[in-house]
Design a protein around this motif. Structure first.
Motif, PDB file in Angstrom:
ATOM      1  N   GLU A   3       0.819  -1.213   0.000  1.00 25.93           N
ATOM      2  CA  GLU A   3       0.000   0.000   0.000  1.00 25.93           C
ATOM      3  C   GLU A   3       0.852   1.261   0.000  1.00 25.93           C
ATOM      4  O   GLU A   3       0.335   2.355  -0.247  1.00 25.93           O
ATOM      5  CB  GLU A   3      -0.910   0.009   1.239  1.00 25.93           C
ATOM      6  N   ALA A   4       2.125   1.123   0.292  1.00 25.48           N
ATOM      7  CA  ALA A   4       3.002   2.291   0.294  1.00 25.48           C
ATOM      8  C   ALA A   4       3.087   2.940  -1.079  1.00 25.48           C
ATOM      9  O   ALA A   4       3.374   4.135  -1.190  1.00 25.48           O
ATOM     10  CB  ALA A   4       4.391   1.890   0.778  1.00 25.48           C
ATOM     11  N   LYS A   5       2.835   2.148  -2.137  1.00 25.05           N
ATOM     12  CA  LYS A   5       2.919   2.699  -3.492  1.00 25.05           C
ATOM     13  C   LYS A   5       1.926   3.848  -3.674  1.00 25.05           C
ATOM     14  O   LYS A   5       2.265   4.886  -4.252  1.00 25.05           O
ATOM     15  CB  LYS A   5       2.643   1.599  -4.519  1.00 25.05           C
ATOM     16  N   ASP A   6       0.690   3.669  -3.199  1.00 26.50           N
ATOM     17  CA  ASP A   6      -0.315   4.717  -3.345  1.00 26.50           C
ATOM     18  C   ASP A   6       0.061   5.953  -2.548  1.00 26.50           C
ATOM     19  O   ASP A   6      -0.258   7.079  -2.942  1.00 26.50           O
ATOM     20  CB  ASP A   6      -1.681   4.201  -2.873  1.00 26.50           C
ATOM     21  N   LEU A   7       0.745   5.738  -1.441  1.00 24.75           N
ATOM     22  CA  LEU A   7       1.099   6.858  -0.583  1.00 24.75           C
ATOM     23  C   LEU A   7       2.331   7.600  -1.105  1.00 24.75           C
ATOM     24  O   LEU A   7       2.356   8.832  -1.157  1.00 24.75           O
ATOM     25  CB  LEU A   7       1.361   6.357   0.843  1.00 24.75           C
ATOM     26  N   LEU A   8       3.370   6.834  -1.508  1.00 23.80           N
ATOM     27  CA  LEU A   8       4.608   7.458  -1.995  1.00 23.80           C
ATOM     28  C   LEU A   8       4.476   7.941  -3.431  1.00 23.80           C
ATOM     29  O   LEU A   8       5.149   8.892  -3.832  1.00 23.80           O
ATOM     30  CB  LEU A   8       5.763   6.466  -1.866  1.00 23.80           C
ATOM     31  N   GLY A   9       3.654   7.261  -4.200  1.00 28.88           N
ATOM     32  CA  GLY A   9       3.389   7.694  -5.567  1.00 28.88           C
ATOM     33  C   GLY A   9       4.324   7.084  -6.606  1.00 28.88           C
ATOM     34  O   GLY A   9       5.423   6.610  -6.294  1.00 28.88           O
ATOM     35  N   ASP A  10       3.894   7.102  -7.855  1.00 30.14           N
ATOM     36  CA  ASP A  10       4.681   6.557  -8.966  1.00 30.14           C
ATOM     37  C   ASP A  10       5.976   7.325  -9.159  1.00 30.14           C
ATOM     38  O   ASP A  10       6.985   6.759  -9.603  1.00 30.14           O
ATOM     39  CB  ASP A  10       3.864   6.604 -10.262  1.00 30.14           C
ATOM     40  N   ASP A  11       5.954   8.601  -8.852  1.00 28.36           N
ATOM     41  CA  ASP A  11       7.150   9.414  -9.043  1.00 28.36           C
ATOM     42  C   ASP A  11       8.303   8.884  -8.186  1.00 28.36           C
ATOM     43  O   ASP A  11       9.444   8.778  -8.658  1.00 28.36           O
ATOM     44  CB  ASP A  11       6.845  10.868  -8.675  1.00 28.36           C
ATOM     45  N   TRP A  12       7.981   8.516  -6.928  1.00 25.27           N
ATOM     46  CA  TRP A  12       9.015   7.962  -6.044  1.00 25.27           C
ATOM     47  C   TRP A  12       9.533   6.650  -6.610  1.00 25.27           C
ATOM     48  O   TRP A  12      10.751   6.400  -6.636  1.00 25.27           O
ATOM     49  CB  TRP A  12       8.434   7.742  -4.641  1.00 25.27           C
ATOM     50  N   VAL A  13       8.610   5.801  -7.086  1.00 29.19           N
ATOM     51  CA  VAL A  13       9.008   4.496  -7.635  1.00 29.19           C
ATOM     52  C   VAL A  13       9.905   4.681  -8.845  1.00 29.19           C
ATOM     53  O   VAL A  13      10.975   4.060  -8.949  1.00 29.19           O
ATOM     54  CB  VAL A  13       7.759   3.666  -8.002  1.00 29.19           C
ATOM     55  N   GLN A  14       9.504   5.545  -9.767  1.00 29.98           N
ATOM     56  CA  GLN A  14      10.283   5.730 -10.994  1.00 29.98           C
ATOM     57  C   GLN A  14      11.648   6.346 -10.700  1.00 29.98           C
ATOM     58  O   GLN A  14      12.667   5.963 -11.296  1.00 29.98           O
ATOM     59  CB  GLN A  14       9.505   6.631 -11.977  1.00 29.98           C
ATOM     60  N   ARG A  15      11.670   7.288  -9.783  1.00 32.70           N
ATOM     61  CA  ARG A  15      12.942   7.934  -9.445  1.00 32.70           C
ATOM     62  C   ARG A  15      13.927   6.909  -8.863  1.00 32.70           C
ATOM     63  O   ARG A  15      15.122   6.912  -9.214  1.00 32.70           O
ATOM     64  CB  ARG A  15      12.678   9.060  -8.438  1.00 32.70           C
ATOM     65  N   HIS A  16      13.463   6.027  -8.041  1.00 39.40           N
ATOM     66  CA  HIS A  16      14.354   5.051  -7.433  1.00 39.40           C
ATOM     67  C   HIS A  16      14.673   3.901  -8.385  1.00 39.40           C
ATOM     68  O   HIS A  16      15.743   3.271  -8.270  1.00 39.40           O
ATOM     69  CB  HIS A  16      13.755   4.518  -6.119  1.00 39.40           C
ATOM     70  N   ARG A  17      13.813   3.640  -9.327  1.00 42.00           N
ATOM     71  CA  ARG A  17      14.150   2.663 -10.361  1.00 42.00           C
ATOM     72  C   ARG A  17      15.331   3.171 -11.193  1.00 42.00           C
ATOM     73  O   ARG A  17      16.209   2.390 -11.606  1.00 42.00           O
ATOM     74  CB  ARG A  17      12.943   2.406 -11.268  1.00 42.00           C
ATOM     75  N   ARG A  18      15.341   4.495 -11.435  1.00 41.94           N
ATOM     76  CA  ARG A  18      16.470   5.067 -12.190  1.00 41.94           C
ATOM     77  C   ARG A  18      17.763   4.953 -11.379  1.00 41.94           C
ATOM     78  O   ARG A  18      18.838   4.712 -11.941  1.00 41.94           O
ATOM     79  CB  ARG A  18      16.180   6.528 -12.536  1.00 41.94           C
ATOM     80  N   VAL A  19      17.634   5.114 -10.030  1.00 42.60           N
ATOM     81  CA  VAL A  19      18.819   4.960  -9.186  1.00 42.60           C
ATOM     82  C   VAL A  19      19.327   3.524  -9.271  1.00 42.60           C
ATOM     83  O   VAL A  19      20.550   3.278  -9.370  1.00 42.60           O
ATOM     84  CB  VAL A  19      18.488   5.326  -7.721  1.00 42.60           C
ATOM     85  N   VAL A  20      18.433   2.567  -9.260  1.00 40.93           N
ATOM     86  CA  VAL A  20      18.816   1.156  -9.383  1.00 40.93           C
ATOM     87  C   VAL A  20      19.521   0.940 -10.717  1.00 40.93           C
ATOM     88  O   VAL A  20      20.564   0.259 -10.798  1.00 40.93           O
ATOM     89  CB  VAL A  20      17.578   0.239  -9.267  1.00 40.93           C
ATOM     90  N   GLN A  21      18.984   1.506 -11.792  1.00 38.97           N
ATOM     91  CA  GLN A  21      19.573   1.356 -13.123  1.00 38.97           C
ATOM     92  C   GLN A  21      20.977   1.955 -13.171  1.00 38.97           C
ATOM     93  O   GLN A  21      21.900   1.358 -13.768  1.00 38.97           O
ATOM     94  CB  GLN A  21      18.678   2.054 -14.151  1.00 38.97           C
ATOM     95  N   GLN A  22      21.127   3.099 -12.519  1.00 37.60           N
ATOM     96  CA  GLN A  22      22.451   3.730 -12.511  1.00 37.60           C
ATOM     97  C   GLN A  22      23.482   2.845 -11.823  1.00 37.60           C
ATOM     98  O   GLN A  22      24.604   2.666 -12.320  1.00 37.60           O
ATOM     99  CB  GLN A  22      22.368   5.083 -11.784  1.00 37.60           C
ATOM    100  N   HIS A  23      23.122   2.248 -10.669  1.00 36.16           N
ATOM    101  CA  HIS A  23      24.056   1.368  -9.972  1.00 36.16           C
ATOM    102  C   HIS A  23      24.309   0.098 -10.769  1.00 36.16           C
ATOM    103  O   HIS A  23      25.437  -0.443 -10.768  1.00 36.16           O
ATOM    104  CB  HIS A  23      23.514   1.018  -8.581  1.00 36.16           C
ATOM    105  N   ALA A  24      23.303  -0.368 -11.474  1.00 32.46           N
ATOM    106  CA  ALA A  24      23.491  -1.554 -12.315  1.00 32.46           C
ATOM    107  C   ALA A  24      24.475  -1.258 -13.438  1.00 32.46           C
ATOM    108  O   ALA A  24      25.375  -2.070 -13.745  1.00 32.46           O
ATOM    109  CB  ALA A  24      22.145  -2.008 -12.886  1.00 32.46           C
ATOM    110  N   ASN A  25      24.317  -0.083 -14.067  1.00 26.43           N
ATOM    111  CA  ASN A  25      25.235   0.282 -15.144  1.00 26.43           C
ATOM    112  C   ASN A  25      26.658   0.442 -14.631  1.00 26.43           C
ATOM    113  O   ASN A  25      27.632   0.004 -15.277  1.00 26.43           O
ATOM    114  CB  ASN A  25      24.770   1.581 -15.799  1.00 26.43           C
TER     115      ASN A  25
END
Length: 557
Positions: A503-525
């Motif tokens: 349920e945290a997704k609805d509270l934190l929002g898609d913007d938080w999810v997408q921003r941290h997905r980019r952080v994950v991608q950066q560390h992966a690269n």
């Protein structure tokens, strides 16, 4: 006058004159005689009036005596009637005295009627103070009434004591909804002193919904309550309110406390709480939550019903008796809550604090209703004060947790760069908090105005940021830069994945999810670049994926 006939002779004229003269004489005599008669009549009438006046004067004493005799007869009649009333009051008083001396135990109704008759007699003689023996009669009647009320007090106490018994736990459990009734414990349970163990309250936040039906137990048989009401009414009319309140308190106070003691309620201090192991304390907190619900919804509700029926018509006595009886029991329950609220804070206590705060919020309206009136002010304020202290402690524990996450200095090594125990602990902690969303929102509103959703989102983001800050610090422990990036990639990815599935997704929002997905991608690269440069791996994707699969969720850059 007629014309006299002409008489040719002289003699005729003379005769006529004589006749006329004679007639005149007769008329004069007649007038004189009439005047004489009139004078005589006037004289007679004057004499009669004089004699009548004298007669009236002579009769006046007789008339006065007759009137006095008549008045005397009327007074005698009134006196006789008053005497009859007084004698009848004496008869009724003797009848009442006989019933009162016999006592109320055999025939309470007749006894109460006798008391009422005695009161009527007292009112009667108070209104007839002219009766020379009224003072003695009043003294005797008042003395008899005092004895009668004293016997009533004894009867009230005996009757109340006879039907006041502690409520056994099994009977209380039968009044609960089926889902909340305890199961039979085994010898290895935490509380081996009791065979009945209440269900855990942890994670069960909807027991107190409005449609849940609770049936308070019957504390005093319905056939006995009217008798107790009549007795209490007589005592109040006699001015014995304080004696009435004392008897009720002395009898019911210990009965209520014993009911709670049998249930398992115990008075624990802050020191007692501090010495307990967490497992034992957690178990006792769970039971305390159920004890509060049972006490308020069943025992206190039943006690209030008894007070309302027994002292109907006497609002102040109702509230006073209820307050006096429940004060000790409420204090015993609240003391444990206060001890928890004042004990040393720790992250694991946050959830039990929220559970405790939740039950106090659930019971708020019922506490307000049951403990109404001036006499209950202190009890009511104590309960609401505990709610605020629990909320304050929970909020402080929340801040402590946020700070502890950011400053966590555990040296637990994760050699292969997988998810750190702190990450899984914090994420699970946050996920668990979302079971308490409504409670947390209510808690925030205790201290701040504003949108509770925004406040909860801000707190959650701060915890996530604190975790990320800590992970950045822990990543620097690796001497190998590739493991630094792999560690951050896996841990942040775990955070993103957990948020997306909660349920945290609805509270934190898609913007938080997408921003941290980019952080994950950066560390992966970064990891790819460093790993390729160091190992010249031909099949990097297999290495990366095998590492990510440790968390059972394949990460695809």
């Amino acid at each position: 006058m007629g014309i006299l006939p002409r008489n040719r002779g002289g003699e005729g004229g003379i005769v006529a004159v004589d006749m006329l003269s004679e007639r005149a004489t007769m008329m004069r005599e007649s007038v004189q005689k009439s005047q004489s008669i009139t004078d005589n009549m006037v004289s007679i009438l004057g004499s009669f009036d004089h004699r009548l006046s004298a007669l009236e004067t002579a009769m006046r004493p007789t008339q006065i005596r007759t009137h006095a005799i008549r008045k005397a007869h009327e007074n005698i009649d009134r006196t006789l009637r008053a005497a009859d009333v007084i004698l009848s009051q004496f008869d009724l008083s003797r009848q009442a005295e006989a019933k009162i001396l016999k006592g109320p135990h055999e025939d309470l109704e007749s006894y109460l009627e006798a008391i009422e008759q005695l009161r009527n007699n007292i009112r009667f003689f108070n209104n007839n103070k002219s009766f020379k023996s009224s003072d003695g009669v009043l003294n005797n009647a008042n003395s008899l009434l005092a004895k009668a009320i004293s016997k009533l007090e004894d009867e009230f106490k005996q009757l109340l004591s006879s039907y006041s018994k502690p409520v056994e736990p099994e009977r209380l459990f039968e009044c609960l909804p089926t889902s909340m009734r305890p199961s039979t414990g085994s010898p290895g349970d935490q509380d081996s002193s009791s065979k009945n163990h209440l269900p855990s309250s942890h994670g069960e936040h909807n027991h107190g919904t409005d449609d849940t039906v609770y049936t308070p137990p019957t504390l005093i048989p319905p056939r006995i309550l009217p008798l107790l009401h009549d007795l209490s009414q007589q005592m109040v009319q006699a001015g014995h309110q304080q004696q009435l309140v004392k008897i009720y308190r002395d009898v019911r106070f210990h009965v209520l406390e014993e009911s709670l003691r049998k249930l398992g309620v115990e008075k624990l201090s802050k020191d007692d709480v501090q010495k307990m192991q967490w497992e034992v304390l957690e178990f006792k907190i769970g039971n305390w939550i159920h004890y509060m619900r049972i006490a308020v919804k069943l025992l206190f509700a039943a006690e209030r019903k008894v007070c309302d029926q027994m002292f109907e018509g006497f609002e102040q006595i109702k509230d006073q008796c209820f307050a006096d009886v429940t004060t000790g029991s409420v204090a015993m329950l609240l003391s444990f809550g206060d001890a928890i609220a004042k004990s040393k804070r720790s992250p694991e206590k946050l959830f039990v604090l929220l559970d405790m705060y939740e039950i106090m919020r659930e019971l708020h309206s019922e506490i307000e209703l049951l403990f109404r009136g001036k006499s209950c002010n202190e009890i009511r304020e104590s309960a609401f004060g505990l709610s605020k202290r629990l909320a304050q402690t929970a909020q402080e524990t929340f801040r402590d947790f946020e700070e502890a996450v950011e400053k966590d200095a555990t040296k637990t090594a994760v050699s292969d760069g997988t998810v750190h125990p702190l990450t899984s602990y914090v994420i699970n902690y946050v996920k668990f908090l979302f079971d308490y969303q409504s409670t947390l929102k209510q808690l925030f509103q205790e201290f701040e105005n504003g949108d509770s959703n925004s406040q909860l989102a801000a707190v959650t983001m701060r915890i996530m940021q604190a975790l990320q800050t800590n992970l950045d610090g822990k990543s620097k422990q690796y001497k190998d830069p590739s493991l630094t990036n792999l560690f951050l990639m896996n841990n942040i990815h775990y955070m993103v994945r957990s948020v997306r599935r909660s349920e945290a997704k609805d509270l934190l929002g898609d913007d938080w999810v997408q921003r941290h997905r980019r952080v994950v991608q950066q560390h992966a690269n970064q990891y790819k670049r460093i790993a390729w440069a160091k190992y010249y791996c031909r099949d990097f994707s297999c290495i990366c994926c095998s590492i990510c699969d440790v968390q059972t969720d394949h990460f695809t850059p």
